[in-house]
Design an enzyme around this catalytic site. Sequence first.
Site, short mmCIF file in Angstrom:
data_model
loop_
_atom_site.label_atom_id
_atom_site.label_comp_id
_atom_site.label_asym_id
_atom_site.label_seq_id
_atom_site.Cartn_x
_atom_site.Cartn_y
_atom_site.Cartn_z
N SER B 667 0.89 -3.71 0.91
CA SER B 667 0.65 -2.43 0.24
C SER B 667 -0.85 -2.14 0.11
CB SER B 667 1.30 -2.40 -1.13
OG SER B 667 0.64 -3.27 -2.01
N LYS B 710 1.76 1.05 -10.47
CA LYS B 710 0.37 1.02 -9.98
C LYS B 710 -0.42 2.22 -10.52
CE LYS B 710 1.29 -1.57 -5.75
NZ LYS B 710 1.59 -1.48 -4.32
#
Lengths: 266, 815
Positions: B667, B710
């Site tokens: 990611s 996030k």
Amino acid sequence: MTMPDEVAAVQRLLVALDTARDSRDVIELAAEYAARLNAELMGLFVEDTALLTLAALPCAREVRLASARAKRISVPTVERQLRVRESATRSALEAVARMRKVSWSFQVTRGRATSVPLEAAPEIDLIMVTAASWRLVRRVGVYGWRPGPSRILVTFDGSAEGRRALEVAGQLADGAAVSVLVPAIGPRIRQRLMRQAGTILGARGVRPRFRKIKPGNLSRVIQVVGDNPAALCVIACGSKVLGGRPVEELTSRLRVPAILVRPVRA
Amino acid sequence: MPVKPLPPQALKRRSDPAKLGFATTADLKDLDEPLGQERAVEALRFGIGIRSRGFNLFALGPTAIGKHATVRQFVEREAAQQPTPPDWCYVNNFADVHRPKALQLPAGLGAKLQKDMEQLIEELRTAIAAVFESDEYRTRRQSIDEEFREKQGHAFEALQKRANERQVALVRTPVGLALAPMKDNEVMSPDDFQKLPQEMRQGFEATIGELQKELQETIRQIPRWDKERREKVRDVNREVTEFAVGHLIEALRHKYRELADVVAYLNAVQEDVTENVTVFLAQSQAEEGQTLPQGAEASAAAAATPIAAAAPAILRRYQVNLIVDNSATKGAPIVYEDNPAQSNLVGRVEHIQQMGALLTDFALIQPGALHRANGGYLLLDARKLLTHPYAYDALKRALQAGEIRIESPAQMYSMISAVSLEPEPTPLSVKVVLLGERDIYYLLSAYDPEFAELFKVEVDFDEDVDRGPISGNSYSRLIATLVRQHKLRDLDAPAVARVIEFSARLAGHSRKLSIRRGLIGDILHEADYFAAEAERTVICESDVQAAIDARIRRADRVRERSQEQILEGTVLIDLEGERIGQINGLAVLSLGNMSFGRPNRITARVRMGRGEVIDIERQVELGGPIHSKGVLILGAYLSATFAPDRPLSLSASVVFEQSYSGVEGDSASSTELYALLSALAELPLRQSLAVTGSVNQYGQVQAIGGANEKIEGFFDLCRAKGLTGTQGVLIPDSNVKHLMLRDGVIEAVSAGKFHIYPIRTIDEGIEVLTGVPAGKRGRDGRFPDGTVNRKVEDRLIALAHARRAFGAGLPAEGT
């Protein structure tokens, strides 16, 4: 009706034990009687001198019961075997007495098995003797058999020992049939004896039957007693029924257990 | 076109209470069918309905999804339609006590047989005692004994008479009988014997020798006589016992005449009682406190059962050990074994300690879950089953063999040496449902060939459901059902809407709802607590929110500490300004029930080299394989995009700064690429932005997991430092549908203080980060001047020249 004199309670019952008798059966029976009489049980193991004499003979032979094998016999071997038997008998006596909650003691003596017990100390009230047994295999018990006699024969001549013999018989009866052996002497005396015996036993709920015995006719006594293993003889040592003959002359011929009543101490 | 930040409405799909169509959950009916589990329900119906062998079920899916409740609901429905299975008992095997017999009886008759046998034992004791105490029996017994005694006595008396006639005495010794010469009816003394003439002594010896042979012969006959006596006694006992026992057992035989096995057992009982009548007599006497009869012949068979040898328990041999009692069962049984240890599944043989030894008998056989579930359904947790030694193997063996065999692992593997039993196996007909996580199912499928043979029906439970209008309504009914199941306060519509939003967040998708009933149930419980605290009768939205906030707060310690380290400057993260080759990446940490996002500084340095991009994490073995794959993709992207016809002559290193544990996942690959491009182009990146997203070789940014966490993680940090209006996060465009952000983030976005950029390509992302156009190749094959890509390409060309010159010893050319 006059009440018989009171007799002192029984305190000690001595049971004679030796190799010729089935010790375990005898001990169990004696402990049961001692418990019922609330007496101390004294075991007297007699090392029969006849055995030791026999062991010293060069030609004597012993056949073992467990194997049917024949062996020479020797004095040291017999003495060792006797010690083993004494120890086993003592243990058996202790175990049975504890189970019955009877106080007990054990002695070992040497002499003739038939006469030594009768020479016991005067403080012994009762002596129990049993016939020598040929029974080499223990009897198989039967459920429902209760310790104690199913039939009691007791001598009575009006003496203090006689009254004690009746007391003992009454205490041990517990439903057993009781036959009183009275000396065949004058009918009036006999009637009196029968009344006295009836009173003493009646006080314990026992209704006796009576047999007259000509004093000294031991064969007749033995015939009356028969050989029912559940029978018990209660014999006063100096009873007129014996006609002055030694009591061991009777006991050596009896095939049932006998309780000998010693003279009552003052 | 520069990428525009997402509008606030794209950050969360709200649930409108007004459209739910009810005031409180009290207005809603319970759900009839499990929500969103059509596939699992279909499989369940099939698996439960099919009776063929091997069609056991494995219900797979994550925990707290309601697998157990759903399976139970369907199994109960089916079980109610099925016949009640039989009772099972274990009884003594009189022929072989170590192999107890299993008896099957119609449901309810097992308990009756057990009671009948207890009563029979009592009656037998009374009846047998009565006949053996009778005068008739005593007379017969005494007669037999007397006969033996007489035979023995007569033999010895005759021998004694013959011996005495020959002046020889027969005397008992401690161990036997002895023969010796007599004198005056007494044993002759050794002295007298020595005085006898030689001939007489020899005569005595010869006579004693003859008599000794007779004596030996007589003694040898005693065992034979005694055997005859015992046989006679046994015959009498048998005759008397049969008379006392026969009619009692006959009554039971008549009662159970339809059951051949029970009748056979009763016949065996009668035979055994007759053979071992003394067992009853001994027991009765023991209870009366008497000593055993002398020489009581407790049979060898009676003593063969060790427990039975103990007087108080001597009659156990005739008991019935009822291991399965279905007298109160309606339909087929359903058993859930919470502790599926091997012994709890197949049963066990218990032992008791007696005189220092471990003993057992059939009465100590304990049933297992398979016994109780026989004829019905057994539900087991697969993980628990597999974590108990030997349990899974034992279950498979039972299912394969179609019978339950009680075996102790300790015995099987000879770990202990004690008397044990081999009970007769009982036939097994059961439907087993294993419940477990998907991983377990796939592992068993892959590694255990027998698994597929025994568990042919896969019941796959979904963990989320599409969030359409119909599902929304059904979901409200699911909440109402849970509220009533857990006896909680009802929820008003706004509270339900908030739970639906929470559920979407749990699903990690704005268009999905989580159907993990356990987790939803937990939040309802917690909301109910806050409603109670506020003395409300109905749970409101604020109660649900309080529950969610409290849950975060409880698990928030590590996140707080992590943020604290950044704010204090221990962990270096810039939230303002611009830096070349430096960027904020985003990682997700999962600890217990809490997941949160945390920024990580990623830096890149470049120099002349052979075209390798060095992943420092990988070099020190802190990077996982997926992370390494992402980094290798960067090299491929650079080569294909900027140096298709010349060697890539750089050496680049990428690192997660201040990372002291493993890094896994791709990611951050787009983030690393941005840092690399910045370093190559020597263009600074905005430090007020954080980036997540993976990248492929063509520069397309791909979806990642944990987008919500996030974004919130970076937002929390920015908020703590002070929102400047320039801060924000770059996320893959394909993650926009997953957004279910907290209201705080949405409010900041609405106020223009925070921005979320949906990114589809690296070019879009680098433009946002540098403020410089990325640039596309023109017809001349070059990127336009001043663009990011041109600068990168120029730098790579320069590095290539420099490398060539370095290799040829020439000065490098300028670009």
